[in-house]
Scaffold this active site. Structure first.
Site, PDB file in Angstrom:
ATOM      1  NE  ARG A 240      -4.284  -1.518   0.338  1.00 38.74           N
ATOM      2  CZ  ARG A 240      -4.472  -2.595  -0.433  1.00 38.74           C
ATOM      3  NH1 ARG A 240      -3.600  -2.902  -1.365  1.00 38.74           N
ATOM      4  NH2 ARG A 240      -5.558  -3.341  -0.293  1.00 38.74           N
ATOM      5  CD  GLU A 269      -3.189   3.387  -4.726  1.00 39.12           C
ATOM      6  OE1 GLU A 269      -4.179   2.661  -4.921  1.00 39.12           O
ATOM      7  OE2 GLU A 269      -2.119   2.939  -4.352  1.00 39.12           O
ATOM      8  CG  HIS A 288      -3.798  -0.598  -6.252  1.00 47.38           C
ATOM      9  ND1 HIS A 288      -3.924   0.017  -5.032  1.00 47.38           N
ATOM     10  CD2 HIS A 288      -3.825  -1.938  -5.998  1.00 47.38           C
ATOM     11  CE1 HIS A 288      -4.033  -0.919  -4.087  1.00 47.38           C
ATOM     12  NE2 HIS A 288      -3.978  -2.102  -4.659  1.00 47.38           N
TER      13      HIS A 288
HETATM   14  P1  NAP Z   1      -0.519 -11.577   4.743  1.00 47.70           P
HETATM   15  O1  NAP Z   1      -0.605 -12.986   4.295  1.00 47.70           O
HETATM   16  O2  NAP Z   1      -1.284 -11.152   5.962  1.00 47.70           O
HETATM   17  O3  NAP Z   1       1.030 -11.238   4.934  1.00 47.70           O
HETATM   18  C1  NAP Z   1       1.498 -10.088   5.533  1.00 47.70           C
HETATM   19  C2  NAP Z   1       2.888 -10.373   6.102  1.00 47.70           C
HETATM   20  O4  NAP Z   1       3.410  -9.144   6.625  1.00 47.70           O
HETATM   21  C3  NAP Z   1       2.914 -11.386   7.237  1.00 47.70           C
HETATM   22  O5  NAP Z   1       3.897 -12.340   6.954  1.00 47.70           O
HETATM   23  C4  NAP Z   1       3.286 -10.582   8.471  1.00 47.70           C
HETATM   24  O6  NAP Z   1       4.097 -11.383   9.306  1.00 47.70           O
HETATM   25  C5  NAP Z   1       4.073  -9.422   7.871  1.00 47.70           C
HETATM   26  N1  NAP Z   1       4.013  -8.185   8.665  1.00 47.70           N
HETATM   27  C6  NAP Z   1       2.939  -7.584   9.200  1.00 47.70           C
HETATM   28  N2  NAP Z   1       3.299  -6.470   9.855  1.00 47.70           N
HETATM   29  C7  NAP Z   1       4.643  -6.373   9.726  1.00 47.70           C
HETATM   30  C8  NAP Z   1       5.613  -5.445  10.173  1.00 47.70           C
HETATM   31  N3  NAP Z   1       5.258  -4.394  10.926  1.00 47.70           N
HETATM   32  N4  NAP Z   1       6.894  -5.638   9.825  1.00 47.70           N
HETATM   33  C9  NAP Z   1       7.272  -6.710   9.097  1.00 47.70           C
HETATM   34  N5  NAP Z   1       6.392  -7.636   8.645  1.00 47.70           N
HETATM   35  C10 NAP Z   1       5.103  -7.463   8.960  1.00 47.70           C
HETATM   36  O7  NAP Z   1      -0.988 -10.582   3.613  1.00 47.70           O
HETATM   37  P2  NAP Z   1      -0.997 -10.832   2.015  1.00 47.70           P
HETATM   38  O8  NAP Z   1      -2.251 -11.515   1.617  1.00 47.70           O
HETATM   39  O9  NAP Z   1       0.313 -11.379   1.622  1.00 47.70           O
HETATM   40  O10 NAP Z   1      -1.137  -9.306   1.524  1.00 47.70           O
HETATM   41  C11 NAP Z   1      -0.191  -8.328   1.913  1.00 47.70           C
HETATM   42  C12 NAP Z   1      -0.669  -6.955   1.489  1.00 47.70           C
HETATM   43  O11 NAP Z   1      -0.488  -6.805   0.088  1.00 47.70           O
HETATM   44  C13 NAP Z   1      -2.169  -6.696   1.694  1.00 47.70           C
HETATM   45  O12 NAP Z   1      -2.469  -6.300   3.017  1.00 47.70           O
HETATM   46  C14 NAP Z   1      -2.443  -5.596   0.695  1.00 47.70           C
HETATM   47  O13 NAP Z   1      -2.311  -4.334   1.292  1.00 47.70           O
HETATM   48  C15 NAP Z   1      -1.363  -5.789  -0.371  1.00 47.70           C
HETATM   49  N6  NAP Z   1      -1.933  -6.214  -1.664  1.00 47.70           N
HETATM   50  C16 NAP Z   1      -1.775  -5.413  -2.761  1.00 47.70           C
HETATM   51  C17 NAP Z   1      -2.264  -5.793  -3.980  1.00 47.70           C
HETATM   52  C18 NAP Z   1      -2.096  -4.940  -5.198  1.00 47.70           C
HETATM   53  O14 NAP Z   1      -2.944  -4.977  -6.079  1.00 47.70           O
HETATM   54  N7  NAP Z   1      -1.040  -4.185  -5.306  1.00 47.70           N
HETATM   55  C19 NAP Z   1      -2.931  -7.021  -4.121  1.00 47.70           C
HETATM   56  C20 NAP Z   1      -3.075  -7.824  -3.002  1.00 47.70           C
HETATM   57  C21 NAP Z   1      -2.570  -7.398  -1.768  1.00 47.70           C
HETATM   58  P3  NAP Z   1       4.231 -11.090  10.883  1.00 47.70           P
HETATM   59  O15 NAP Z   1       2.822 -11.062  11.408  1.00 47.70           O
HETATM   60  O16 NAP Z   1       5.060 -12.199  11.403  1.00 47.70           O
HETATM   61  O17 NAP Z   1       4.910  -9.784  10.999  1.00 47.70           O
END
Ligand code: NAP
Length: 327
Positions: A240, A269, A288
């Protein structure tokens, strides 16, 4: 008994609308790409039981208070930073998202940005279109950087972050990661190594961000962090926009603290055309589109519709974000 009512805030997939119609009456905002005006959303929420918003629609306590019958908000995204979840939980409203089905397309997008910025894809395409190729070619013309064999630093080794690993391994990359909670299981299964945050920034040739946006991750990357990166390194952001301090990044790119950035997300955005980042050659910006493939967007739509239908039937939706609301 009258059917529940659902409002969908953008033109949507027919297959998903048909699924919602199996349990509810559906009204759809006619915008193709434009966000629904807040004023109209406030009117529409008044008598609906379910809302299916996009990530550009802010769903907060003020809006939810106007939805006297509102039972479920089914977000059309995996990230749900547009929804104030504690406000929903306080009001007994279920919040759901669309995890998993977009892992591959978003990881593809991050990898595409890595390749594109390191090999200067937009710049070289412009070069050809401007008719410069007819006159010029030389051994040192338009040189880029290798991806193969370099070190990828994944910040947030979750669903999408893990999706980056086989792609990187295909390019013989060394992969390091940082999470709040190191995972020996993931390290063993994926063949990756844990690093403290600063060490990852110091060591990686590509830093790719895959954390959710929340109070802890807002401005995770600022001046200090950009200065820790190598001058030859690239920053890739498909998480994000506000995870990166955009002013600091603009300065870093202008003053060449780092080599470049590939961004699928921005602070604001949709963005203004006069965003100073857009004046720079060492950045590529996509609007995005991480999950924007036909198959993935349909799969997300079906997931959002299924979550909505389950909640309206009084069942636990598969992708509930605030399960405590059902306790
Ligand atoms: P996810 O499975 O919840 O993974 C997020 C990871 O971030 C977890 O491994 C978590 O591990 C880590 N994390 C959380 N807070 C952290 C911090 N402060 N420092 C370091 N690591 C941290 O989420 P996902 O499904 O992979 O999606 C991730 C994000 O991608 C979404 O929330 C969304 O905003 C974005 N996204 C963007 C698009 C796009 O179109 N560009 C599409 C899909 C998703 P720990 O809890 O161990 O820290």
């Amino acid at each position: 008994m009258p059917k529940p009512k659902v409002y969908v805030t953008r033109k949507f997939f027919d297959e998903a609308i048909d699924l919602i119609k199996s349990v509810a009456d559906v009204e759809i905002f006619e915008g193709e790409n434009d966000p629904i005006p807040r004023k109209l959303l406030k009117e529409k929420i008044a008598d609906v039981d379910g809302l299916l918003p996009m990530l550009t629609d802010k769903v907060d306590g003020e809006l939810m208070d106007l939805g006297k019958n509102l039972k479920v908000v089914s977000n059309y995204a995996v990230g749900y930073n547009n929804i104030v979840v504690p406000d929903a939980t306080e009001r007994g409203i279920i919040v759901t998202n669309t995890p998993g089905v977009l892992n591959d397309s978003t990881a593809d997008c991050a990898f595409m940005l890595m390749m594109a910025i390191s090999r200067r894809l937009v710049e070289v395409d412009k070069f050809v279109r401007e008719g410069k190729w007819v006159k010029a070619w030389g051994p040192k013309m338009l040189l880029g950087s290798d991806v193969t064999g370099k070190t990828l630093g994944i910040v947030g080794l979750g669903r999408i972050g893990q999706g980056m690993v086989p792609r990187a391994k295909g390019f013989k990359m060394n992969v390091i990661y940082h999470n709040r909670n190191p995972s020996p299981e993931k390290e063993k299964r994926l063949g990756v190594e844990y690093r403290e945050f600063d060490d990852l920034l110091n060591e990686a040739d590509f830093v790719s961000l895959h954390v959710p946006l929340n109070d802890e991750t807002r401005h995770l990357i600022g001046e200090r962090e950009l200065k820790l990166m190598k001058p030859t390194a690239f920053l890739i952001n498909t998480s994000r926009g506000p995870v990166v301090n955009e002013k600091a990044l603009t300065k870093a790119l202008r003053e060449k603290w780092i080599a470049g950035a590939g961004l699928d997300v921005l602070y604001n955005e949709p963005t203004e055309h006069d965003n100073p980042l857009l004046e720079l050659d060492n950045v590529i910006v996509a609007p995005h589109i991480g999950s924007a493939t036909t198959d993935t967007r349909l799969a997300m739509a079906m997931k959002a519709a299924s979550n909505l239908v389950a909640a309206l039937k009084g069942e636990k939706p598969p992708d509930i974000v605030n399960p405590e609301v059902l306790e």
